[in-house]
Each structure stands twice: as C-alpha cells, then as structure tokens.
Scaffold this motif. Structure first.
Motif, PDB file in Angstrom:
ATOM      1  N   ARG A 218       0.901  -1.110   0.091  1.00 49.13           N
ATOM      2  CA  ARG A 218      -0.296   0.150  -0.041  1.00 49.13           C
ATOM      3  C   ARG A 218       0.990   1.349  -0.146  1.00 49.13           C
ATOM      4  N   ASN A 219       1.934   1.270   0.567  1.00 47.73           N
ATOM      5  CA  ASN A 219       2.815   2.363   0.833  1.00 47.73           C
ATOM      6  C   ASN A 219       3.537   2.595  -0.599  1.00 47.73           C
ATOM      7  N   ILE A 220       4.007   1.313  -1.291  1.00 46.50           N
ATOM      8  CA  ILE A 220       4.734   1.651  -2.729  1.00 46.50           C
ATOM      9  C   ILE A 220       3.672   2.273  -3.527  1.00 46.50           C
ATOM     10  N   ARG A 221       2.495   1.861  -3.495  1.00 40.41           N
ATOM     11  CA  ARG A 221       1.515   2.495  -4.477  1.00 40.41           C
ATOM     12  C   ARG A 221       1.176   3.901  -4.166  1.00 40.41           C
ATOM     13  N   MET A 222       1.085   4.203  -2.879  1.00 47.87           N
ATOM     14  CA  MET A 222       1.164   5.587  -2.614  1.00 47.87           C
ATOM     15  C   MET A 222       2.314   6.387  -2.937  1.00 47.87           C
ATOM     16  N   ALA A 223       3.536   5.902  -2.751  1.00 50.63           N
ATOM     17  CA  ALA A 223       4.734   6.635  -3.212  1.00 50.63           C
ATOM     18  C   ALA A 223       4.850   6.859  -4.669  1.00 50.63           C
ATOM     19  N   GLU A 224       4.398   5.884  -5.384  1.00 49.48           N
ATOM     20  CA  GLU A 224       4.369   6.034  -6.973  1.00 49.48           C
ATOM     21  C   GLU A 224       3.186   6.979  -7.427  1.00 49.48           C
ATOM     22  N   SER A 225       1.982   7.094  -6.830  1.00 54.65           N
ATOM     23  CA  SER A 225       0.991   8.220  -6.960  1.00 54.65           C
ATOM     24  C   SER A 225       1.773   9.364  -6.576  1.00 54.65           C
ATOM     25  N   LYS A 226       2.407   9.713  -5.440  1.00 51.89           N
ATOM     26  CA  LYS A 226       2.930  11.004  -5.076  1.00 51.89           C
ATOM     27  C   LYS A 226       4.164  11.424  -6.053  1.00 51.89           C
ATOM     28  N   GLN A 227       4.753  10.243  -6.639  1.00 50.30           N
ATOM     29  CA  GLN A 227       5.673  10.781  -7.489  1.00 50.30           C
ATOM     30  C   GLN A 227       5.286  11.400  -8.789  1.00 50.30           C
ATOM     31  N   LYS A 228       4.140  10.818  -9.218  1.00 50.72           N
ATOM     32  CA  LYS A 228       3.513  11.113 -10.533  1.00 50.72           C
ATOM     33  C   LYS A 228       3.115  12.707 -10.323  1.00 50.72           C
ATOM     34  N   GLU A 229       2.639  12.979  -9.009  1.00 52.66           N
ATOM     35  CA  GLU A 229       2.098  14.327  -8.521  1.00 52.66           C
ATOM     36  C   GLU A 229       3.343  15.352  -8.620  1.00 52.66           C
ATOM     37  N   VAL A 230       4.619  14.886  -8.280  1.00 63.11           N
ATOM     38  CA  VAL A 230       5.786  15.453  -8.227  1.00 63.11           C
ATOM     39  C   VAL A 230       6.386  16.004  -9.486  1.00 63.11           C
ATOM     40  N   ASP A 231       6.289  14.801 -10.505  1.00 61.83           N
ATOM     41  CA  ASP A 231       6.674  14.969 -11.816  1.00 61.83           C
ATOM     42  C   ASP A 231       5.805  15.947 -12.655  1.00 61.83           C
ATOM     43  N   ARG A 232       4.300  15.940 -12.276  1.00 60.10           N
ATOM     44  CA  ARG A 232       3.360  16.970 -12.929  1.00 60.10           C
ATOM     45  C   ARG A 232       3.706  18.200 -12.512  1.00 60.10           C
ATOM     46  N   ILE A 233       4.062  18.626 -11.261  1.00 59.69           N
ATOM     47  CA  ILE A 233       4.373  19.772 -10.660  1.00 59.69           C
ATOM     48  C   ILE A 233       5.806  20.237 -11.272  1.00 59.69           C
ATOM     49  N   LYS A 234       6.643  19.381 -11.550  1.00 61.02           N
ATOM     50  CA  LYS A 234       8.317  19.805 -12.189  1.00 61.02           C
ATOM     51  C   LYS A 234       8.043  20.120 -13.528  1.00 61.02           C
ATOM     52  N   GLU A 235       6.716  19.430 -14.239  1.00 58.01           N
ATOM     53  CA  GLU A 235       6.770  19.735 -15.895  1.00 58.01           C
ATOM     54  C   GLU A 235       6.412  21.263 -16.064  1.00 58.01           C
ATOM     55  N   GLN A 236       5.401  21.491 -15.145  1.00 57.93           N
ATOM     56  CA  GLN A 236       4.951  22.894 -15.280  1.00 57.93           C
ATOM     57  C   GLN A 236       5.555  24.182 -14.555  1.00 57.93           C
ATOM     58  N   LEU A 237       6.781  23.856 -13.900  1.00 58.12           N
ATOM     59  CA  LEU A 237       7.788  24.490 -13.162  1.00 58.12           C
ATOM     60  C   LEU A 237       8.305  25.574 -14.173  1.00 58.12           C
TER      61      LEU A 237
END
Length: 633
Positions: free
Chosen positions: A285-304
């Motif tokens: 469950r934690n790994i899935r959460m980490a992957e989901s949060k990583q996608k969120e970080v990648d999205r923020i970095k793309e539009q940074l």
C-alpha cells in the motif's frame, strides 16, 4: 487591425544573440514605448522595421502602403539652405502642387483653349491641396521651429552653421512633419530643454498616426505612450499602459511568478518527504502511495517555471567624509556675459545642508556656466559666492571633460585615487558593472553611458558632502537612473542638480530654482508643484476664512435619539461587513484555484491580471477586518 506585425523575430550577430521570438503588434493609433537596457537591440529593431537589416528569423509584416518615418531618413543637409527652407522642404510635394495651381490659374486668366478641362483640373488640385494641409504648411513650419526652441531671427541661418544639437532638432522636426503613418523615434528628447519637450509631448499626443518611441525619459513616456514593449533577457513583453503603469504590472507579474515558483518548490519538497517515508515502510500500500505521489511531483516539475534572474544594476553609495556646516553655499548678485551675449544677472542662492535643489532653465540660459563658476573653472563678471564650513564640493560634468580618454577604466580610477589598492579599485569598478577584461577597456572606446558610470564612480570615491551634478542621468538607461535616484535619496549631504529629466526631478527635488537672464525664481517643491504654480492664475485666490455656522446644543431627548440612530447604523455596518468578508473569502479561494492551473501559469497576461485581482481582494479583506474590529469596539 494592426498596421505593423512582428512575429517571432530573432536577431544574432555571430554568436551574440540580441533577442529571440520577439512578437508584438502596432495598431493605427498606438503610441508604443520601446524600453530596455542599453545594448538589448532597440535601435537594431528599428533598422529591421525600416528594412535596413534582415532578421535572423521571423517576419515583419507592415500594412500595404504603410509609410514609415525614421529620423536617420530625414537627416539635415549641410548646405547653405536656411533652417526655414530645410524644414519646409518636407512639403516639396505640396509646394509643387501650389505652383501647378498658380500655372493653371494664369492660363485660365488668359482665356486659353480647353477652358473647361483647365478649370476641372484646377478644382481637383485645389481640393487635393487643401485636403493634404496645403493651407497650413507654412504656419506649421514656423510653429514647429518655435516649438523646438528656434528663434525667428535664426530661421535664415544656413544649416551649415548649426551645432550638433540643433541639427538633431531640425532632423526630428523633418520627421514629425513628414507624411508618415508610423514614426520611429529614437531618443527624441535628446538636446531638448523642458519647454521644448513639453511642445513635443503635445505634438505627439495629437499625432493621428502610430509611433514607436525609444526613450529613457520616463516622464515623457508616461505623458505620450499607451503601450509598453520591453526587451529583457532576449525576450519581449508587451503591456497596455505607459511606463509607470507598466512597472507596476511587471513587478506584480514577477512577484506572482516568484511566489508560484517558491510555493511549487516547497510543495515538491513536502511530497518528496512523504514519498521517502512511504518507501521506508515498504508495504504494498505504501509503494502504491509513493508511486502516486511521484506522479504528482513529476506533474509539478513539468509545469515549473523558473523566474528570470534579476539583471545586475549599479551598486553605489555616496558617503561624505565629514559633515558640513548648516550654510553650504551662498551666492549674491552673480552676473555673466560672453561679449554681447548676456547669460544671466542678479543670481542669488542660499543652499542649506541636506537640501536637494534643482536648477532649471531653457537651453543656453547659462546653467552649466553657473556650475563652472561655482566649481572655479570660470569667473563671474560680477557678484560673489562663498562655501560654508567644512564643505567638500564634487562636480559631475555632463561634457565629461574630467576624463582622460586615453586611459583605461582601471587607470582612470588609479590616477585619480593613487592611494587605493588594486583590489579596492577593481571591486569599485565591478559595483559599476565593469568586470573582468572590461576594466582594461579604453575610455575612448566606451559609450556615453559607460563614461557616465566612470564619472559617477570617481565622484562616489571622493567622499564629498556637496554634489554639483550637471545632467547626471544623460546617457544612463532607466534602471541605472533609478539606481542613481535611490542612492541620492539616501545621500546625507547636499545636492544641487541641473537636469531635464522630469521624473528624476519629481523624485528628488525639494526646491527648484529657475534660471533666467534676470535672475532666479524659487519654487519650494518638486516638478509637479512647479508646474502647478506655473499654471496658476496670477490673480490671488481669496483665502479668507469663512464664518463658521454655529450649531444649537442638543437636549437630552435629541442626544438619545442620535445615539440610537448611530447604534443602528453601526450594527448595519457590522452585518454588511461580515457578509462582504464571507463573499471575499469565496472569491479569493476561486482566484487561488485559477492561479494553480497550468494554462494560467503559461499565460503572462492572465497570470498578471489574476494576481492583481487577488491582491486587491486580499487588501480589501484586510481593510474590512480592521473596520469590523473597530465597529465591534
């Protein structure tokens, strides 16, 4: 419908790129201020619009049949033609039509054959002549010459006898009176005194065509322009509004971008902390959460969007070695003439410690000569002046005659201040934007702005407590002028300044002295105050106090009623204030959600508009909370 479109223009000279993807449009009545630091490519852009240079990339699309006027195309001839004839040559086409009308009129008077054809041709030419301004071209020629400071007795002077400044003014007038629909004006206020600049502002405001103006005169830009285009970091930004409005909008946009960037970085770090924590726990469950949060970080970095770094500006500080006495300079009955030419007489001045005094006057009235007298470079014909106790006087010469053009930058400072170490000299030059090999650049190869910076640096290192500054903002770009203004505002000594820069005067002056041939006139305020006093009617306003109407004292019943009414109004205000606060909270939340959208972050104009709206609503909310607290008390 734009009359000129510039699309994705880029310009490079070898490996040096001036600008890239520059785009903006000019409408038929636009008055555009083109601003940016010296060397960003403003004059190059003018030459590209005129077709003298080809862009490295991009398209310049003028409207079909657009006539473009550029000052270099209207250069003043060096022949024996008079000033008046040189300017009137702009209307050679009208003068040719006028001669043709006279020829036709003579033929008609003689009763020639084909009379009907001649009359029809004459009528057509007269209508065209009047429509093109033929009835007024002579009066326009005369008024333009007077407006830019030429005296009527000078109209018959040959152009070969003109000074460089007079030739520039005449070239400017030829451009203004030409039949161009788009004017390209490169520093049009150079060589003009304040009265002439006022005339030029009025002319340009009434001009029915479009114009693009390169100028460091911020007061002039505020008075004339309705759109601002800035070239910075090789890019172009366009704003509606004149210079001061543009600066406010630009700062709001930069603040919004910076805040958004900092908030995004903060959010990235916060989410990355969560990811690290989830990975340490290492459950499915934690790994899935980490992957989901990583996608969120990648999205923020793309539009940074990383904000552009602030351009480096001069760092200066004028620090007097010691304090002067209260009386800094006293002059009495100064007079100066050169042969039959009388400059001024009856000049009295009393300058006190800490004052910022500006000396104004028309070109040629003797302002620089007065400074040279006070700096002991020339003698007055009559009168006297004395400096007060402990006064150290430093002089900025607009002609830069105190510079040895054979010296390099570092030698010029070393020769003036031989006791300074090489490290101190280099660090001082770096503060004035001379770095690396630039310190070995000869002054003869420098621009006017670079030499002005050297002169200011020499003045700063002198530790003077009285500064006589003759046109110190000449040759400086807007950012350097603002740096100088801020420095002089913090100067603990005394300032006496000659300047035509009205923005500069407005920001610094606490007293203005206007020099005329008959003496000085004093105004206790800045430039706007001076204008106000100039515009006032000579008739004095009745300032006698009016008789105050006495109010009857209230009895107990009336006082009680009044208190009850005020209490009802207070409670009503509280209710309305609370409702508006609640409404504003919702609007603020909506704006913050809009600002977080990716498409808004990439749209500078929308980002600026939403940020400005958010700040206004937050400010209103704070004011309402203060009002609510006062009403509760």
């Amino acid at each position: 419908m734009p009359i000129l479109s510039l699309s994705k223009l880029s310009m490079s000279f070898g490996e040096r790129e001036l600008f890239r993807d520059l785009s903006f449009e000019v409408d038929a009545r636009d008055k555009v201020g083109l601003i940016g630091r010296n060397g960003v490519g403003k004059t190059t852009l003018f030459k590209m619009i005129c077709g003298e240079l080809e862009p490295t990339a991009g398209v310049i699309a003028p409207e079909r049949g657009l006539t473009i006027g550029y000052m270099e195309q209207h250069a003043c001839s060096r022949g024996e033609r008079t000033i008046y004839d040189e300017l009137e040559s702009v209307f050679d086409c009208l003068k040719g039509t006028e001669r043709e009308i006279e020829r036709l009129t003579a033929q008609i008077d003689r009763g020639s054959d084909h009379l009907d054809e001649l009359i029809a041709r004459q009528t057509s030419l007269i209508e065209q002549f009047e429509a093109d301004g033929g009835l007024t071209y002579k009066s326009r020629t005369r008024s333009a010459l007077i407006g830019l400071g030429f005296r009527e007795e000078e109209f018959s002077m040959p152009t070969s006898a003109l000074s460089g400044g007079q030739r520039s003014k005449l070239s400017l007038l030829k451009l203004l009176l030409s039949d161009s629909k788009l004017l390209l004006l490169d520093e049009p206020t150079n060589h003009l005194d304040i009265r002439s600049v006022g005339w030029l502002e009025g002319f340009l405001r009434d001009f029915r065509g479009a114009m693009i103006i390169v100028s460091h005169d911020r007061y002039f830009l505020d008075a004339v322009t309705n759109k601002t285009v800035e070239i910075e970091h090789g890019k172009c930004m366009t704003y509606k509004g004149a210079y001061t409005e543009f600066m406010k909008k630009k700062q709001a946009q930069l603040d919004a971008q910076k805040n958004k960037y900092l908030n995004d970085i903060k959010e990235i770090k916060r989410i990355e902390g969560i990811i690290e924590q989830q990975r340490r726990w290492n459950r499915e469950r934690n790994i899935r959460m980490a992957e989901s949060k990583q996608k969120e970080v990648d999205r923020i970095k793309e539009q940074l969007i990383t904000p552009d770094g602030e351009l480096e500006n001069m760092r200066m500080r004028f620090e007097p070695r010691h304090e002067s006495g209260n009386d800094v300079l006293i002059a009495h009955d100064l007079r100066k003439a050169f042969g039959d030419k009388k400059l001024f007489k009856n000049v009295d001045m009393h300058i006190k410690k800490g004052e910022r005094v500006f000396i104004l006057g028309e070109n040629g009235c003797g302002k620089t000569t007065l400074f040279r007298i006070l700096n002991r470079q020339q003698y007055a014909d009559e009168g006297e002046y004395i400096y007060g106790a402990n006064v150290d006087c430093g002089y900025f010469d607009q002609m830069q005659e105190n510079l040895n053009l054979n010296n390099t930058a570092i030698d010029e400072i070393h020769n003036t201040y031989p006791f300074l170490t090489d490290t101190k000299v280099r660090s001082s030059l770096a503060a004035f934007l001379f770095k690396g090999d630039e310190v070995f650049k000869p002054l003869s190869a420098m621009s006017g702005g670079e030499r002005a910076r050297i002169s200011l640096l020499k003045l700063m290192l002198g530790g003077y407590n009285l500064l006589l500054l003759d046109e110190p903002t000449n040759h400086l770009d807007a950012s350097s002028r603002e740096a100088l203004e801020d420095t002089l505002l913090g100067f603990e000594g005394t300032l006496v300044i000659i300047s035509h820069d009205r923005y500069f005067i407005n920001k610094l002056a606490n007293r203005i002295l206007v020099l005329t041939k008959d003496g000085m006139t004093e105004y206790l305020g800045n430039y706007d105050y001076y204008l106000e006093k100039q515009a006032q009617n000579s008739d004095s306003t009745d300032l006698s106090p009016k008789a105050e109407k006495k109010e009857k004292p209230l009895n107990d019943y009336q006082r009680r009623k009044q208190q009850q009414s005020e209490e009802r109004k207070r409670k009503t205000k509280i209710t309305r204030t609370e409702a508006r606060i609640e409404e504003l909270d919702g609007e603020i939340e909506e704006l913050q959600s809009e600002l977080a959208k990716e498409e808004v972050q990439s749209d500078y104009e929308q980002l600026m508009t939403l940020t400005q709206s958010l700040e206004e609503k937050q400010r209103e909310s704070e004011e309402l909370y203060e009002l609510w607290a006062e009403l509760q008390e």
